[in-house]
Design an enzyme around this catalytic site. Sequence first.
Site, mmCIF file in Angstrom:
data_model
loop_
_atom_site.group_PDB
_atom_site.id
_atom_site.type_symbol
_atom_site.label_atom_id
_atom_site.label_comp_id
_atom_site.label_asym_id
_atom_site.label_seq_id
_atom_site.Cartn_x
_atom_site.Cartn_y
_atom_site.Cartn_z
ATOM 1 N N LYS A 131 0.614 -1.630 -0.021
ATOM 2 C CA LYS A 131 -0.238 0.155 0.483
ATOM 3 C C LYS A 131 0.536 1.713 0.152
ATOM 4 O O LYS A 131 0.726 2.268 -0.885
ATOM 5 C CB LYS A 131 -0.969 -0.186 1.753
ATOM 6 C CG LYS A 131 -2.015 -1.090 1.176
ATOM 7 C CD LYS A 131 -2.613 -0.949 2.402
ATOM 8 C CE LYS A 131 -4.425 -2.303 2.456
ATOM 9 N NZ LYS A 131 -4.264 -2.047 4.010
ATOM 10 N N SER A 191 -0.672 0.823 5.769
ATOM 11 C CA SER A 191 -1.219 0.050 7.521
ATOM 12 C C SER A 191 -2.359 -1.090 6.880
ATOM 13 O O SER A 191 -2.596 -1.128 5.613
ATOM 14 C CB SER A 191 -1.460 0.728 8.352
ATOM 15 O OG SER A 191 -1.821 0.265 9.518
ATOM 16 N N ASP A 192 -1.551 -2.374 7.442
ATOM 17 C CA ASP A 192 -2.672 -3.190 7.254
ATOM 18 C C ASP A 192 -3.185 -3.738 8.768
ATOM 19 O O ASP A 192 -1.612 -4.534 9.332
ATOM 20 C CB ASP A 192 -2.228 -4.304 6.286
ATOM 21 C CG ASP A 192 -3.507 -5.631 5.811
ATOM 22 O OD1 ASP A 192 -4.237 -4.726 5.281
ATOM 23 O OD2 ASP A 192 -3.368 -6.839 6.046
ATOM 24 N N THR A 193 -3.622 -4.618 8.861
ATOM 25 C CA THR A 193 -4.487 -5.381 10.070
ATOM 26 C C THR A 193 -4.944 -6.925 9.350
ATOM 27 O O THR A 193 -5.830 -7.611 8.650
ATOM 28 C CB THR A 193 -5.518 -4.968 10.447
ATOM 29 O OG1 THR A 193 -4.199 -3.690 11.454
ATOM 30 C CG2 THR A 193 -5.286 -6.093 12.246
ATOM 31 N N SER A 215 -0.082 -4.076 11.237
ATOM 32 C CA SER A 215 1.676 -3.761 10.472
ATOM 33 C C SER A 215 1.401 -2.292 9.847
ATOM 34 O O SER A 215 0.516 -1.082 9.287
ATOM 35 C CB SER A 215 2.040 -4.314 9.011
ATOM 36 O OG SER A 215 2.433 -6.074 9.692
#
Length: 196
Positions: A61, A77-79, A114
């Site tokens: 991203k 960011s990613d979850t 993250s």
Amino acid sequence: MVFRTKFILASSSQSRHSLLKKNNLYFIKTKPICNEDFIKKTLLKKKRSPKTISLELARTKARSVSLKTTNILVVGSDTVISIGGLLLDKAKNIKNAKKTLLKMSNKKHAIYSSASAYYNEKEVWNGTQKTTVKIRKISQKEADLYLKNVGKKILNSVGCYRLEKEGPNIIENINGDFFNVMGFPLFPFLVFLKKF
């Protein structure tokens, strides 16, 4: 305002946007230019860990937006949520959301959030945090009531609950960082931002 560094948040997440705004950070939000589902499926086929998947998606991203900008920090960011070694997907409708809640009932799940920061197409920082959450034992009736109270916006949350909105009604305990459950490793990011 303590943090004056302006950055671009490469994310469509409303909860991340809200979290960073509430902490008086100086940023603009833009949608990342990548196919998250395809990347996630590819990483799953390669049997990558939930932690790796979360970080790779955050990197992708950030990189996608950084390629189109210069001299500004871009943060992706990613979850991901892992339960019993399997990744949860976002529910497509309320019926699916109920199934997800009942699947998590009386069990622990791991949340990996993250973030990755790019500057002029190069990664300058990344961080991943893990938090373990246990959902208390909930009945079908309680799941229905919870979903009725939170409404369709809950479909934006992978775990079909929001810590900041009625989440405590179904959560038994949290082991780890509160902000991480909301989808962003905030404290490590702030340490980096202060140095940047």
